[in-house]
Design a protein around this motif. Structure first.
Motif, PDB file in Angstrom:
ATOM      1  N   ASN A  63      11.650   2.344   8.751  1.00 18.15           N
ATOM      2  CA  ASN A  63      11.415   3.527   9.586  1.00 18.15           C
ATOM      3  C   ASN A  63      11.413   4.813   8.772  1.00 18.15           C
ATOM      4  OD1 ASN A  63      11.296   1.828  11.741  1.00 18.15           O
ATOM      5  ND2 ASN A  63      13.357   2.247  12.463  1.00 18.15           N
ATOM      6  N   ALA A  64      12.313   4.942   7.802  1.00 17.75           N
ATOM      7  CA  ALA A  64      12.360   6.168   6.997  1.00 17.75           C
ATOM      8  C   ALA A  64      11.074   6.348   6.194  1.00 17.75           C
ATOM      9  CB  ALA A  64      13.562   6.150   6.068  1.00 17.75           C
ATOM     10  N   ALA A  65      10.590   5.278   5.584  1.00 15.83           N
ATOM     11  CA  ALA A  65       9.348   5.367   4.812  1.00 15.83           C
ATOM     12  C   ALA A  65       8.158   5.675   5.724  1.00 15.83           C
ATOM     13  CB  ALA A  65       9.104   4.066   4.050  1.00 15.83           C
ATOM     14  N   ASN A  66       8.114   5.050   6.898  1.00 12.99           N
ATOM     15  CA  ASN A  66       7.026   5.328   7.838  1.00 12.99           C
ATOM     16  C   ASN A  66       7.049   6.773   8.317  1.00 12.99           C
ATOM     17  OD1 ASN A  66       5.904   2.821   7.741  1.00 12.99           O
ATOM     18  ND2 ASN A  66       6.980   2.059   9.527  1.00 12.99           N
ATOM     19  N   THR A  67       8.240   7.300   8.584  1.00 12.69           N
ATOM     20  CA  THR A  67       8.363   8.686   9.018  1.00 12.69           C
ATOM     21  C   THR A  67       7.852   9.627   7.942  1.00 12.69           C
ATOM     22  OG1 THR A  67      10.253   8.125  10.382  1.00 12.69           O
ATOM     23  CG2 THR A  67       9.982  10.440   9.838  1.00 12.69           C
ATOM     24  N   ILE A  69       5.668   9.001   5.552  1.00  7.99           N
ATOM     25  CA  ILE A  69       4.215   8.873   5.440  1.00  7.99           C
ATOM     26  C   ILE A  69       3.522   9.607   6.580  1.00  7.99           C
ATOM     27  CG2 ILE A  69       2.324   7.201   5.551  1.00  7.99           C
ATOM     28  CD1 ILE A  69       4.198   5.316   3.927  1.00  7.99           C
ATOM     29  N   GLN A  70       4.085   9.536   7.777  1.00  9.55           N
ATOM     30  CA  GLN A  70       3.512  10.262   8.908  1.00  9.55           C
ATOM     31  C   GLN A  70       3.599  11.774   8.693  1.00  9.55           C
ATOM     32  OE1 GLN A  70       1.711   9.056  11.315  1.00  9.55           O
ATOM     33  NE2 GLN A  70       2.029   7.015  10.488  1.00  9.55           N
ATOM     34  N   HIS A  71       4.702  12.247   8.114  1.00  8.01           N
ATOM     35  CA  HIS A  71       4.818  13.673   7.798  1.00  8.01           C
ATOM     36  C   HIS A  71       3.743  14.087   6.798  1.00  8.01           C
ATOM     37  CE1 HIS A  71       8.424  15.055   9.845  1.00  8.01           C
ATOM     38  NE2 HIS A  71       8.923  13.847   9.643  1.00  8.01           N
ATOM     39  N   ILE A  72       3.515  13.262   5.806  1.00  3.79           N
ATOM     40  CA  ILE A  72       2.479  13.561   4.811  1.00  3.79           C
ATOM     41  C   ILE A  72       1.117  13.656   5.508  1.00  3.79           C
ATOM     42  CG2 ILE A  72       1.179  12.610   2.868  1.00  3.79           C
ATOM     43  CD1 ILE A  72       3.825  11.420   1.884  1.00  3.79           C
ATOM     44  N   ARG A  73       0.817  12.668   6.322  1.00  2.03           N
ATOM     45  CA  ARG A  73      -0.476  12.630   6.995  1.00  2.03           C
ATOM     46  C   ARG A  73      -0.716  13.847   7.869  1.00  2.03           C
ATOM     47  NH1 ARG A  73      -0.848   9.062  11.177  1.00  2.03           N
ATOM     48  NH2 ARG A  73      -2.677   9.979  12.069  1.00  2.03           N
ATOM     49  N   ARG A  74       0.322  14.308   8.553  1.00  3.61           N
ATOM     50  CA  ARG A  74       0.153  15.403   9.509  1.00  3.61           C
ATOM     51  C   ARG A  74       0.266  16.777   8.884  1.00  3.61           C
ATOM     52  NH1 ARG A  74       3.394  11.746  12.918  1.00  3.61           N
ATOM     53  NH2 ARG A  74       1.953  10.876  14.436  1.00  3.61           N
ATOM     54  N   ARG A  75       0.955  16.911   7.764  1.00  2.52           N
ATOM     55  CA  ARG A  75       1.251  18.240   7.229  1.00  2.52           C
ATOM     56  C   ARG A  75       0.401  18.657   6.043  1.00  2.52           C
ATOM     57  NH1 ARG A  75       7.791  18.814   7.719  1.00  2.52           N
ATOM     58  NH2 ARG A  75       7.847  18.474   9.941  1.00  2.52           N
ATOM     59  N   LEU A  76      -0.255  17.744   5.384  1.00  5.49           N
ATOM     60  CA  LEU A  76      -1.030  18.099   4.197  1.00  5.49           C
ATOM     61  C   LEU A  76      -2.523  17.991   4.476  1.00  5.49           C
ATOM     62  CD1 LEU A  76       0.932  16.413   1.279  1.00  5.49           C
ATOM     63  CD2 LEU A  76       0.953  18.789   1.998  1.00  5.49           C
TER      64      LEU A  76
END
Length: 149
Positions: A63-67, A69-76
């Protein structure tokens, strides 16, 4: 599950050393979105009893790694995928100026921000990832990270 670890070993004896055996097992609990997955352990667990190993295995998740990666996808936006144009004649890279050098720099800043500035609440505790691991006692802000204060 404890009975499984009476016989299953993640390491094998080679001479006088314990060597990683590459023997994953299926995680006993399936997730809603991904189903069953396999679990492996590269750390020597010979000093643990089977009931302790089974407790550790039940707590394994990504879950931590998925979270992150999702932050990367949405913020960059630098890592944004190309969009299909309205006319359908090709792809538009209007929001995507991908350069690997700058993407790595942006990921390093985001990773540092996520570990030292971004606090969250989980399992009754709150704080940043670095605070929860005991690396720091305070929550940093983005200016502390950028100006290395």
């Amino acid at each position: 599950m404890s009975e499984l670890f009476e016989y299953h070993k993640f390491h094998k004896q080679v001479g006088t050393k314990l060597v990683y055996a590459d023997t994953p097992i299926q995680h006993p609990l399936a997730t809603i979105d991904r189903g069953f997955c396999s679990v492996d352990c590269k750390t020597n667990l010979s000093s643990f009893e089977s009931k302790d190993i089974s407790k550790l295995i039940l707590n394994v998740n990504d879950n931590a790694a998925n979270t992150f990666i999702q932050h990367i996808r949405r913020r960059l936006s630098i890592l944004e995928r190309p969009l299909t144009t309205a006319r359908g004649d090709g792809k538009s890279y209007i929001y995507s100026n991908f350069n690997p050098k700058y993407a790595q720099m942006a990921l390093t800043i985001l990773r540092t921000y996520y570990n030292f500035c971004f606090s969250y609440t989980s399992d009754g505790g709150s704080g940043t990832a670095a605070q929860r691991l005991g690396l720091t006692k305070k929550k940093f802000n983005i200016k502390d990270i950028i100006y290395m204060q």
